[in-house]
Design an enzyme around this catalytic site. Structure first.
Site, PDB file in Angstrom:
ATOM      1  N   GLY A  86      52.833  90.824 -21.921  1.00 56.26           N
ATOM      2  CA  GLY A  86      53.261  89.560 -22.506  1.00 56.26           C
ATOM      3  C   GLY A  86      53.084  89.622 -24.007  1.00 56.26           C
ATOM      4  O   GLY A  86      52.348  90.473 -24.508  1.00 56.26           O
ATOM      5  N   CYS A 123      49.228  96.255 -19.776  1.00 55.86           N
ATOM      6  CA  CYS A 123      49.277  95.808 -21.170  1.00 55.86           C
ATOM      7  C   CYS A 123      48.555  94.463 -21.331  1.00 55.86           C
ATOM      8  O   CYS A 123      47.348  94.402 -21.161  1.00 55.86           O
ATOM      9  CB  CYS A 123      50.712  95.768 -21.660  1.00 55.86           C
ATOM     10  SG  CYS A 123      50.811  95.724 -23.454  1.00 55.86           S
ATOM     11  N   TYR A 124      49.281  93.376 -21.598  1.00 50.65           N
ATOM     12  CA  TYR A 124      48.586  92.083 -21.688  1.00 50.65           C
ATOM     13  C   TYR A 124      47.798  91.821 -20.404  1.00 50.65           C
ATOM     14  O   TYR A 124      46.712  91.244 -20.433  1.00 50.65           O
ATOM     15  CB  TYR A 124      49.584  90.938 -21.930  1.00 50.65           C
ATOM     16  CG  TYR A 124      48.925  89.582 -22.069  1.00 50.65           C
ATOM     17  CD1 TYR A 124      48.461  89.141 -23.306  1.00 50.65           C
ATOM     18  CD2 TYR A 124      48.739  88.746 -20.954  1.00 50.65           C
ATOM     19  CE1 TYR A 124      47.834  87.907 -23.437  1.00 50.65           C
ATOM     20  CE2 TYR A 124      48.118  87.514 -21.081  1.00 50.65           C
ATOM     21  CZ  TYR A 124      47.668  87.097 -22.330  1.00 50.65           C
ATOM     22  OH  TYR A 124      47.050  85.880 -22.458  1.00 50.65           O
ATOM     23  N   HIS A 178      53.198 100.943 -20.416  1.00 49.60           N
ATOM     24  CA  HIS A 178      54.192 100.301 -19.544  1.00 49.60           C
ATOM     25  C   HIS A 178      54.786 101.318 -18.566  1.00 49.60           C
ATOM     26  O   HIS A 178      55.707 102.046 -18.921  1.00 49.60           O
ATOM     27  CB  HIS A 178      55.314  99.681 -20.378  1.00 49.60           C
ATOM     28  CG  HIS A 178      54.885  98.445 -21.092  1.00 49.60           C
ATOM     29  ND1 HIS A 178      54.907  97.198 -20.497  1.00 49.60           N
ATOM     30  CD2 HIS A 178      54.395  98.265 -22.337  1.00 49.60           C
ATOM     31  CE1 HIS A 178      54.460  96.298 -21.357  1.00 49.60           C
ATOM     32  NE2 HIS A 178      54.130  96.914 -22.473  1.00 49.60           N
ATOM     33  N   GLU A 209      56.612 100.697 -16.108  1.00 54.90           N
ATOM     34  CA  GLU A 209      57.869 100.207 -15.529  1.00 54.90           C
ATOM     35  C   GLU A 209      59.107 100.605 -16.325  1.00 54.90           C
ATOM     36  O   GLU A 209      60.217 100.513 -15.834  1.00 54.90           O
ATOM     37  CB  GLU A 209      57.809  98.676 -15.378  1.00 54.90           C
ATOM     38  CG  GLU A 209      57.798  97.866 -16.688  1.00 54.90           C
ATOM     39  CD  GLU A 209      56.409  97.694 -17.307  1.00 54.90           C
ATOM     40  OE1 GLU A 209      55.537  98.545 -17.048  1.00 54.90           O
ATOM     41  OE2 GLU A 209      56.197  96.735 -18.063  1.00 54.90           O
ATOM     42  N   ASP A 267      79.474  90.903  -7.244  1.00 57.78           N
ATOM     43  CA  ASP A 267      78.616  89.934  -6.566  1.00 57.78           C
ATOM     44  C   ASP A 267      79.408  89.035  -5.621  1.00 57.78           C
ATOM     45  O   ASP A 267      79.038  88.856  -4.465  1.00 57.78           O
ATOM     46  CB  ASP A 267      77.877  89.050  -7.582  1.00 57.78           C
ATOM     47  CG  ASP A 267      77.131  89.885  -8.603  1.00 57.78           C
ATOM     48  OD1 ASP A 267      76.881  91.072  -8.307  1.00 57.78           O
ATOM     49  OD2 ASP A 267      76.820  89.359  -9.675  1.00 57.78           O
ATOM     50  N   LYS A 301      70.915  93.714  -9.044  1.00 52.79           N
ATOM     51  CA  LYS A 301      72.289  94.230  -9.036  1.00 52.79           C
ATOM     52  C   LYS A 301      72.411  95.543  -8.261  1.00 52.79           C
ATOM     53  O   LYS A 301      73.347  95.726  -7.491  1.00 52.79           O
ATOM     54  CB  LYS A 301      72.737  94.443 -10.485  1.00 52.79           C
ATOM     55  CG  LYS A 301      74.208  94.688 -10.627  1.00 52.79           C
ATOM     56  CD  LYS A 301      74.929  93.378 -10.649  1.00 52.79           C
ATOM     57  CE  LYS A 301      76.421  93.547 -10.860  1.00 52.79           C
ATOM     58  NZ  LYS A 301      77.042  92.236 -11.113  1.00 52.79           N
TER      59      LYS A 301
END
Ligand code: XMP
Length: 527
Positions: free
Chosen positions: A50, A77-78, A168, A170, A227, A383
């Site tokens: 964050g 992280c945060y 991070h 991710e 979609d 997606k």
């Protein structure tokens, strides 16, 4: 389920995606979520990054209940700093903020690395992005990794499955980050890997049938995009002709789009589809309008009128059929919406007020005033999951991989006034551009490609004659989520071919340019 608590990092949704890619269901909720009000029991919790500093007034904090849940916790992280702050460690501003690549040296614990880094080697290349870092670890924790500047870059609790990491995992810039998340989710939390689209289809079809009941009917708009096509096919599988798809031709679609959607959805996939040609109405209302937000508003509102009229027609037909003794027609009670998980995240995620750059609402969002209940079969999906679902539903690969196309269509790619002539020019140029990209085998490397028609004229020469014609700008970007985007580097030969075909084949164009702007500071669309 893995619970991800979002502290407002721009990467939070990626943590969710990485878990899902491991076939583990993960849900993102705001960091302010009261844990006693959770509707499920998570098998593990991840605290995201964050933009705050834990000591700031008003910085967000996790419900302290989290420490009594009895499940593994990973702070990123945060999230790590929050962990340290709540468990009485210390956080301080770094001497030098750290952005970009860093090497984590993995500590040896007993025979090898901690389970979080097991088998990942002694040095781990990772992506950092932080201003604060730990200056003292909380009691009962130990260091499991450090960098030259961050002595507590990764920590673990002595007895509990609690971890904190400064980097991070991710983001794709942490090459083995996925594996770190895998170690936590599969190794530490021991989550089962049942989240697959095969399982999703069966469950979702059963859910749709139950929700709609034996007679309920559903209408939904389709656009030719991924979609709406996937959602429509899923509805068709679940309730057959009780699902009515409506395609509105607003006059600013891509070349032959309406006919292609009819061919694909109705003729090939068997979906109960009506195509409405409302192009005169739309183009009439767009006449002389140049302001982009005005264009969006006109198209959104006109769409609602046309769609509601169609729904009323279907309802009238049903009443007539019922009066004639056919009991198979129930009332239209439901409106299908192709809402995806990122839209859901967007609406719940933790963030301060941010300025509206463009009003991006998809058409579906505008239909909420209709007195219909919403059905959103894709609202749990990202997606790439929708694409996987589409493949399982036998939707052809080129359609499943299709780039996004904005609701206001070519109207926001014609920079000047919109009329049939300008639409035709842009449709032809765009179609050549996409055709050549496909021929060169580059389509799937690009996140979005399209042509833009500029309202200026440039001088050219053709034969011995001077020409004074319009300019096409080509745009192609690569992007993970369209929040940021980079322009795509084409092989020069491909651009040369595209340019020569457009200037030769499209009457009214004598010049082609390529847009080399990233987002930010530009946006993907020109309007
Ligand atoms: P921007 O231009 O904001 O675009 O960088 C990011 C993504 O959003 C799409 N976009 C829209 N989609 N209605 C839509 O449905 C809109 O008004 C709209 N404006 C932009 C754009 O195509 C890109 O994928």
């Amino acid at each position: 389920t893995i619970l991800i608590l979002d502290f407002g990092s721009q990467y939070s949704h990626l943590i969710t995606r990485r878990c899902r890619e491991l076939n583990v269901y993960a849900e993102l909720l705001p960091c302010t979520q009261k844990l006693s009000e959770l509707e499920f029991k998570p098998k593990g919790v991840i605290l995201s990054g964050g933009p705050y500093s834990v000591y700031d007034d008003g910085s967000p904090h996790v419900d302290p209940e989290v420490w009594s849940l009895g499940v593994p916790i990973l702070g990123i992280c945060y999230g790590l700093q929050e962990m340290a702050w709540q468990l009485k460690g210390k956080v301080a501003e770094c001497d030098h903020r750290e952005y970009g690549f860093a090497q984590i040296h993995v500590e040896k614990i007993g025979n090898g690395a901690d389970i979080l880094f097991e088998g990942l080697g002694e040095e781990l290349e990772v992506w950092m992005s932080h201003g604060d870092q730990l200056s003292q670890i909380p009691a009962d924790f130990h260091v499991i990794g450090h960098t030259p500047t961050a002595p507590f870059a990764a920590i673990g609790h002595n007895d509990k499955p609690w971890y904190g990491i400064q980097f991070h995992p991710e983001v794709t810039h942490s090459p083995r980050g996925r594996e770190v998340i895998g170690k936590f989710v599969l190794g530490v939390c021991r989550c089962s890997t049942h989240w697959t689209m095969e399982e999703f289809i069966g469950k979702e079809i059963a859910r749709i049938r139950e929700v709609c009941g034996p007679k309920g009917r559903v209408i939904g708009a389709v656009s030719g995009g991924v979609d709406s096509t996937v959602a429509a096919k899923l509805m068709h599988e679940a309730i057959g002709d009780r699902f009515h798809a409506i395609m509105v031709d607003n006059g600013v679609l891509r070349l032959d789009e309406a006919a292609q959607v009819d061919q694909m959805l109705r003729q090939n996939l068997g979906v109960n589809l009506t195509v409405v040609d409302a192009s005169d109405l739309f183009l009439g209302r767009l006449e002389g309008v140049e302001d982009p937000e005005q264009k969006r508003k006109i198209i959104g509102n006109t769409f609602i009128h046309v769609f509601e009229d169609e729904a009323a027609k279907l309802e009238a037909e049903a009443e007539k059929a019922e009066a004639e003794g056919e009991d198979k027609k129930g009332k239209i009670e439901w409106l299908l919406q192709g809402t995806l998980y990122p839209d859901v995240i967007e609406s719940i995620s933790f963030k301060g007020p941010s300025a509206t750059i463009k009003t991006h609402h998809n058409v579906g969002g505008l239909l909420k005033d209709m007195k219909l209940k919403l059905i959103e079969p894709l609202r749990e999906l990202f997606k790439d999951e929708v694409r996987a679902l589409g493949r399982l539903l036998n939707i052809p690969a080129p359609l499943v991989q299709r780039h996004p196309f904005p609701g206001p269509g070519l109207a926001i790619r014609i920079l000047g006034p919109v009329n049939r002539d300008q639409v035709k020019i842009l449709q032809q140029a765009d179609s050549i551009y996409i055709e050549e990209i496909r021929k060169a085998g580059l389509y799937n490397q690009i996140s979005q490609a399209f042509a833009v028609l500029l309202p200026v004229r440039a001088v050219g020469v053709m034969g011995d004659k001077r020409t004074y014609e319009q300019v096409i700008a080509l745009r192609a970007v690569q992007s993970e989520d369209f929040m940021t985007a980079d322009w795509y580097v084409f092989p020069p030969d491909v651009l040369r071919k595209i340019s020569s075909r457009i200037t030769n084949e499209v009457a009214g164009i004598n010049r082609v340019t390529y847009d080399v702007s990233s987002k930010p500071p530009a946006t993907v669309e020109w309007l």
